[in-house]
Structure formats: structure tokens, C-alpha cells
Design an enzyme around this catalytic site. Sequence first.
Site, PDB file in Angstrom:
ATOM      1  N   HIS A 190       0.920  -1.527  -0.064  1.00  0.00           N
ATOM      2  CA  HIS A 190      -0.224  -0.009  -0.372  1.00  0.00           C
ATOM      3  C   HIS A 190       1.273   1.820  -0.157  1.00  0.00           C
ATOM      4  O   HIS A 190       0.556   2.722  -0.541  1.00  0.00           O
ATOM      5  CB  HIS A 190      -1.004   0.100   1.511  1.00  0.00           C
ATOM      6  CG  HIS A 190      -1.982  -1.163   0.536  1.00  0.00           C
ATOM      7  ND1 HIS A 190      -2.974  -0.632   0.569  1.00  0.00           N
ATOM      8  CD2 HIS A 190      -1.853  -2.232   1.447  1.00  0.00           C
ATOM      9  CE1 HIS A 190      -3.761  -1.899  -0.339  1.00  0.00           C
ATOM     10  NE2 HIS A 190      -3.354  -2.862   0.723  1.00  0.00           N
ATOM     11  N   ARG A 298     -11.424   2.206  -2.883  1.00  0.00           N
ATOM     12  CA  ARG A 298     -10.838   1.109  -2.259  1.00  0.00           C
ATOM     13  C   ARG A 298     -11.652   1.634  -0.818  1.00  0.00           C
ATOM     14  O   ARG A 298     -10.591   1.856  -0.162  1.00  0.00           O
ATOM     15  CB  ARG A 298      -9.162   0.998  -1.915  1.00  0.00           C
ATOM     16  CG  ARG A 298      -8.591   0.415  -3.449  1.00  0.00           C
ATOM     17  CD  ARG A 298      -7.159   0.783  -3.049  1.00  0.00           C
ATOM     18  NE  ARG A 298      -6.362   0.086  -4.714  1.00  0.00           N
ATOM     19  CZ  ARG A 298      -5.492   0.735  -5.159  1.00  0.00           C
ATOM     20  NH1 ARG A 298      -5.938   2.298  -5.084  1.00  0.00           N
ATOM     21  NH2 ARG A 298      -4.959  -0.324  -6.316  1.00  0.00           N
ATOM     22  N   ARG A 334     -15.920  -0.163  -4.217  1.00  0.00           N
ATOM     23  CA  ARG A 334     -15.431  -1.742  -4.186  1.00  0.00           C
ATOM     24  C   ARG A 334     -15.250  -1.889  -2.635  1.00  0.00           C
ATOM     25  O   ARG A 334     -15.081  -0.949  -2.343  1.00  0.00           O
ATOM     26  CB  ARG A 334     -13.871  -2.157  -4.444  1.00  0.00           C
ATOM     27  CG  ARG A 334     -13.798  -3.812  -4.073  1.00  0.00           C
ATOM     28  CD  ARG A 334     -12.167  -4.204  -4.216  1.00  0.00           C
ATOM     29  NE  ARG A 334     -10.823  -3.543  -4.071  1.00  0.00           N
ATOM     30  CZ  ARG A 334      -9.710  -3.774  -4.050  1.00  0.00           C
ATOM     31  NH1 ARG A 334      -9.589  -4.154  -4.779  1.00  0.00           N
ATOM     32  NH2 ARG A 334      -9.429  -2.939  -3.216  1.00  0.00           N
ATOM     33  N   GLU A 433     -10.664 -12.240  -9.892  1.00  0.00           N
ATOM     34  CA  GLU A 433      -9.216 -11.374  -9.169  1.00  0.00           C
ATOM     35  C   GLU A 433      -8.772 -13.692  -9.379  1.00  0.00           C
ATOM     36  O   GLU A 433      -7.976 -13.836  -8.366  1.00  0.00           O
ATOM     37  CB  GLU A 433      -9.089 -10.891  -8.202  1.00  0.00           C
ATOM     38  CG  GLU A 433     -10.329 -10.218  -7.475  1.00  0.00           C
ATOM     39  CD  GLU A 433     -10.624  -9.888  -6.549  1.00  0.00           C
ATOM     40  OE1 GLU A 433      -8.994  -8.860  -6.247  1.00  0.00           O
ATOM     41  OE2 GLU A 433     -10.891  -9.512  -6.206  1.00  0.00           O
ATOM     42  N   ASN A 456      -3.352  -8.200  -9.622  1.00  0.00           N
ATOM     43  CA  ASN A 456      -2.562  -7.939  -8.672  1.00  0.00           C
ATOM     44  C   ASN A 456      -3.303  -9.544  -7.910  1.00  0.00           C
ATOM     45  O   ASN A 456      -1.970 -10.733  -7.871  1.00  0.00           O
ATOM     46  CB  ASN A 456      -2.423  -6.685  -7.906  1.00  0.00           C
ATOM     47  CG  ASN A 456      -2.292  -5.773  -7.932  1.00  0.00           C
ATOM     48  OD1 ASN A 456      -1.715  -5.508  -8.847  1.00  0.00           O
ATOM     49  ND2 ASN A 456      -2.265  -4.961  -7.290  1.00  0.00           N
ATOM     50  N   ASP A 457      -4.340 -10.211  -7.714  1.00  0.00           N
ATOM     51  CA  ASP A 457      -4.672 -10.869  -6.891  1.00  0.00           C
ATOM     52  C   ASP A 457      -4.445 -12.075  -8.039  1.00  0.00           C
ATOM     53  O   ASP A 457      -3.808 -12.998  -8.156  1.00  0.00           O
ATOM     54  CB  ASP A 457      -5.911 -11.168  -6.512  1.00  0.00           C
ATOM     55  CG  ASP A 457      -5.378 -10.927  -4.542  1.00  0.00           C
ATOM     56  OD1 ASP A 457      -4.250 -11.288  -4.231  1.00  0.00           O
ATOM     57  OD2 ASP A 457      -6.391  -9.900  -4.679  1.00  0.00           O
ATOM     58  N   ARG A 467       3.080 -12.829  -3.434  1.00  0.00           N
ATOM     59  CA  ARG A 467       3.252 -11.371  -4.740  1.00  0.00           C
ATOM     60  C   ARG A 467       4.705 -10.487  -3.345  1.00  0.00           C
ATOM     61  O   ARG A 467       5.671  -9.896  -3.858  1.00  0.00           O
ATOM     62  CB  ARG A 467       2.588 -10.631  -5.252  1.00  0.00           C
ATOM     63  CG  ARG A 467       1.786  -9.781  -3.796  1.00  0.00           C
ATOM     64  CD  ARG A 467       0.462  -8.866  -4.314  1.00  0.00           C
ATOM     65  NE  ARG A 467      -0.127  -8.112  -3.367  1.00  0.00           N
ATOM     66  CZ  ARG A 467      -1.505  -8.054  -3.965  1.00  0.00           C
ATOM     67  NH1 ARG A 467      -2.443  -8.106  -4.778  1.00  0.00           N
ATOM     68  NH2 ARG A 467      -2.013  -6.982  -3.335  1.00  0.00           N
ATOM     69  N   CYS A 504      -8.453  -3.336 -12.997  1.00  0.00           N
ATOM     70  CA  CYS A 504      -7.597  -2.075 -12.301  1.00  0.00           C
ATOM     71  C   CYS A 504      -6.563  -2.549 -11.271  1.00  0.00           C
ATOM     72  O   CYS A 504      -5.499  -2.203 -10.447  1.00  0.00           O
ATOM     73  CB  CYS A 504      -9.100  -2.179 -10.840  1.00  0.00           C
ATOM     74  SG  CYS A 504      -9.609  -3.673 -10.548  1.00  0.00           S
TER      75      CYS A 504
END
Lengths: 572, 84
Positions: A190, A298, A334, A433, A456-457, A467, A504
Site C-alpha cells: 500500500h 478502495r 469496491r 481476480e 494483482n491477485d 507477491r 484495475c
Amino acid sequence: MRESRVEAIGVSPGIGKGNLLVLLPGKVPEKVPCVNPDEELQRLEKALTQAGWELESLHREGRGRLGEEKAAVFAAHRMILEDPLWTERMREGILGSGWDGAYAVHVAAEETAGEFQRMENPYFQERAADILDIGNRLVRILQGRPAADLAVMERDTVVVAWDLAPSDAALLDPEKVKGIATVQGGKTSHTAIIARTLGIPMVAGIGAAFFESLVQGEEAIVDGAGGRLIRMPDRETRRRYAEAARVLEEEARKDREWTGRPTRTKDGKRLEIAANIASPQDLEQVLANGADGIGLFRSEFLYMEGTTPPSEEVQYQAYRKVLEGMGDRPVVVRTMDIGGDKEVACLGMEREENPFLGCRAVRYCLKNPEVFKVQLRALLRASCHGNLKILVPMVASAEEVRQVKTVLSEVEAALQEEGIPFRKGIPLGIMIEVPAAALCSDILAREVDFFSIGTNDLVQYTLAADRMNPKVSHLYSHYHPSVLRLVGTAIRNGHQAGITVGMCGAAAEDPGLLGVLAGMGLDEFSISPTRIPGTRRRLSEIHTRKAADQVERILEQDTAEAVLEVLGKERA
Amino acid sequence: MVEAVVRSKNGLHARPAGMVVEQAVRHGGEVVLIKEGIRCNAKSILNIMGLGLAQGDRIAIAAEGEGGLRTENLLKSIIEGIEE
């Protein structure tokens, strides 16, 4: 001292040069007896005076940068600092118990904060954090460590830390902080996301030994694209980086020309470039960079502050602010994507053996409908103030979507009964995802109004590579043909069902992948606000039909490296 | 001794409590706030916030020594003057 450098992971692009501000991890004071209580008492008095000066200058400088209201907290800290209630306890710790200053302060702060934590009113409970904060400041001074007030610092600073909390990173002023380097973290941490949002170059993984060797105030260069931290750069290095920075600045200037234009490919296809945000504070950047909408808000950041979950009203105000700020442009919120690496103290979640495969995101929401309903109520109420869409993370199968719809209709019915207005038929979408969702995207497309692919996921679940784990991070790549095939499947299935498909994750802003994604027919790219003009410019140079011809060949490659080779670029 | 009622919606939080302390420390003698028999030192912001004063709470203000009444009235006007 000669130049030295370390190869690291570039997590926020750009080149920054400045003087090092080394943040040493805070040490909890140990119970140390003091030799000379009178001397120790004098050290404490001196520390109190110095802390007073620090807070005064924070207040003064903060007024200009943060405004009087936010800076007033430092004035309150100043007053708390001198409060006899706990300074007496500190003195008593030294004289009565015979401790050293740092430990005496630590005990007094814990004790006083504890009293506030036990109060009934949440406002007064939260003051415990202020007390601990001031206590830490005093301990830091007594331990002889330098100040690190991230909100207010010298010009042209490179901040280096073992790890930087997202809340600390959010305080950084891009005017002054020219670079960040950390031992821990990665591209998707983050803090890295915030660094990209603020446009500050950042590298992670600089190694403990290199970190330990750094000296406060030394000159250093952060190379966010190349993934390098260079200390005491020599003349030749400085010259080369100055040239590289000039080229980047020139590119950035060209990018900026694209800020307000519509997004169109070379063959005239209209695309949407939206922004990823984490809080209403990011709105300014979104508007400044000319986003077509917000593709990912988010919401979990609301849950990461404070000791109690955010109330319906607090959430409503946050959503409303963003919706009103965006006018009729779409805002995709989200629902809470908590769990995994995002631990949330206020919800009292249980620790799990395997959090990424555990009760996170929509799974948590469906297990705790009372928490989920607060968020949905806030969202529905806010829907009257703009163009809201709701996005549900971590969906793996159709029954989860149906369950979410059931909860949503219960909330709608309750609001209707209470006579509270909301917009009917708010578009509902899901994140793609989890590989299961991508593989069954034809089934899921019948249930929802849009898809948003979270790379990412998706990469980490498809390649089974954590990751954040440096030992397997070489396996983690959104160029892997397996990942690209799943992306292609989701886009094709979405379009066959007549719904729009966006993305995204980090892949959506990777210049190397724009051609493939546009060729597959991706409708919306949701990225960091600062990357919008450049991505828009690059998309304008892409011919989607020509790019589509290339897709098949790319999906036939056997490795991520081979895909990269076909794409004709080195991995950044 | 004078009485005051907390008007602020958020109770006597950090900012007004700070304003009370600012005035109280100028007074030479002891200054106390009393809520339901609990006495607190008005020169300590932690002590005042520790009372957890909420909207509608009734408190007594007592300042000892010279100029006591003036200080008491000043504090009353601060505590009752903030309505945000």
C-alpha cells in the site's frame, strides 16, 4: 566516501535526488535503572523542552501546508506534553522507581493512555493515540534519535526506512520528498501505491545491510524505474541521472498535453481511463489528471483507521464527497476488500493460517452481513449524489453473487420502508481476480452488469506465487501466458454477454501490455491518477485491430519471457 | 463558585479543553472543575479530558484566591460559548 549502490525493486517510477532522511525503527525502552536521578531528571526536562519546540514548529509549518484546522492537533499535543498529570508520573518514575528517563516516559504514557482507552466516549478513547504519540516523541529524543516529522521536512529529501506505514506515507509532501527507499514491501504494497499516487519515485528491497550503512544527510538518488538506490553519487552518475531526469520530464510534459482530451485509439475506438483511489483526499489528483471516472475506490481504507468500524454516516459522507466531486462521471466503489495482507484491527478478525486463501473480502462480508449491510446502506444513500457503481471483490462462484444480491435487496427494502431515498438499479459488478471466476466468466457475466479484472491477485492465485515473498517473486508476472489467457477469456465472455470489462490492477498501467489489452478489447483502464495522461497518450498510438492480430501469437508463447520478447521490450 | 453547562455537540473535546487550560494557568491560585463530586485540575488538559464531559453535562468551576470570580466567569463563557 565513494559512491555505492544497491539493486532493488522499482515500485514507483521516476528519478529523485535528495539528502537522506534515515528513519530508524523505534525501540521500546527497556527497564534500565538510572545511575544519577538528578541528572536523569535534567535530561527529561530538556527533552520536554525540545519536544515543545518540535511541536511548535510542526504547528507553525503545518498551518501553511495542512490548514489551521489540521495543524491545531499539534497545538493540542503541545499542551498535553506539558500536562502535570503525566509529567509528574515521569518524574516519579525516575525519582521514586529509579528508572531511566526513556522507560519512565514509556510507563507514564502507557498508564495515561490506558486511562483514556477505558473511557466510554470514543472521542476520548482515541486521545490515547495522541498520548502514545507524544510519549514516542519524548522517548525518541531521550534515546538520541533524530526527528522524523514526515509532514514537515527539508526540501529535496530521500526518505529511507525499514518499512513505511501507509499512514506515514500519506503525510509525505511530494514538493519536498524526492524519493523513498525501504527494506520491506513490494510493488503492490500500500505504501508503494500511495507513492505512485503522489508521484514520488520509490524502490523497495534495498537490503538490511545497505540500510544499516546509510548515514543521515548523505546525498542519494532513487531510480524508481531501474530499481536502484545510489548513495554519494559521483560526478558522472549525477550527470547521467540529471540527463535521464530531463528526458523523463520532457516525456511528462508531452503526457500532460493529454490531460483533458478524450481517450481514443489510433483507429478511433473510444476507451475509458479511470482512476484508482483510496480516499476522498485523492479526488484533487483525479480531477487534475482528467480521469474519465473512478474505476476503483478502495473502501477498505475507511476500515483501517480508528479502533471502531466506520459508522454508516462516516462512510456515507466519504462516498458522497467522491460522487459529488466526480459529477456525472462513473464512480466504482469496491466493497471492503479486507483480509489477506490487509488486517483490520477494528473488525477483530481472527488470524488465519493462510489468510490469502481464507475468509477475506466478499467471504467475510457474507459471513458478517451486519457489517456488510452498514456499508451497503451508506452506499445506497450516497447513490443519489452521483453515478455510483458497486464492485464486489474476490468472487469465486455464482452463488456468492446471488447472496450479495439478496443482502443488497434486503438493504433496499429497509431503506424504502424508512422512506430514505436511494437510486434504484445501481450497476453491480464483480472483480475477476480468482482464476475460478475468470474460467467461469461466461456464467458470472449473466449475473452482473460489469467485470473489473484485478491482476494483482489474479497473478498471485494463478501462478501460486506470493507477491510479497522475494523468494518466489521471479514467478510473479502478469506477462505469463496463463494470466493473459485468463484475462482474454474474461474479456471475451463479458463482451459475449454484453457487459463492459475493465481492469484495475497494475497490469492496466504497464505500457508494455497496453497493446495486448486494447487488442483483446478491454473497455476501461483504471490506474493511478498520475499515470492517466501518459497512458492516454500511449493508447492513442495503438491501432486496436492491428493489436488484435497480435494477441493470438502472444497467447501461444510458452513463458513470460517469451511473451516479453514478442512484445519487444525488456522487463522494467 | 459558578455553574456551567457544556453546550458543544462533541462535548468538551481537545480544543475547548485547551482553551480552558490556557486561561486557568494564568490564574495564580488553584482552579478546579467539579462534575458530580469529581474534582479535576483545570490546569491539566488530560485531567479535563479525563472527565469525559459530554453535551448537557453540568459542572461547577471554582478558582481560589485573588480574581477568582473573574476567572470562574471567563471559564464559564469558554465552556458555554462553544456550540459547534
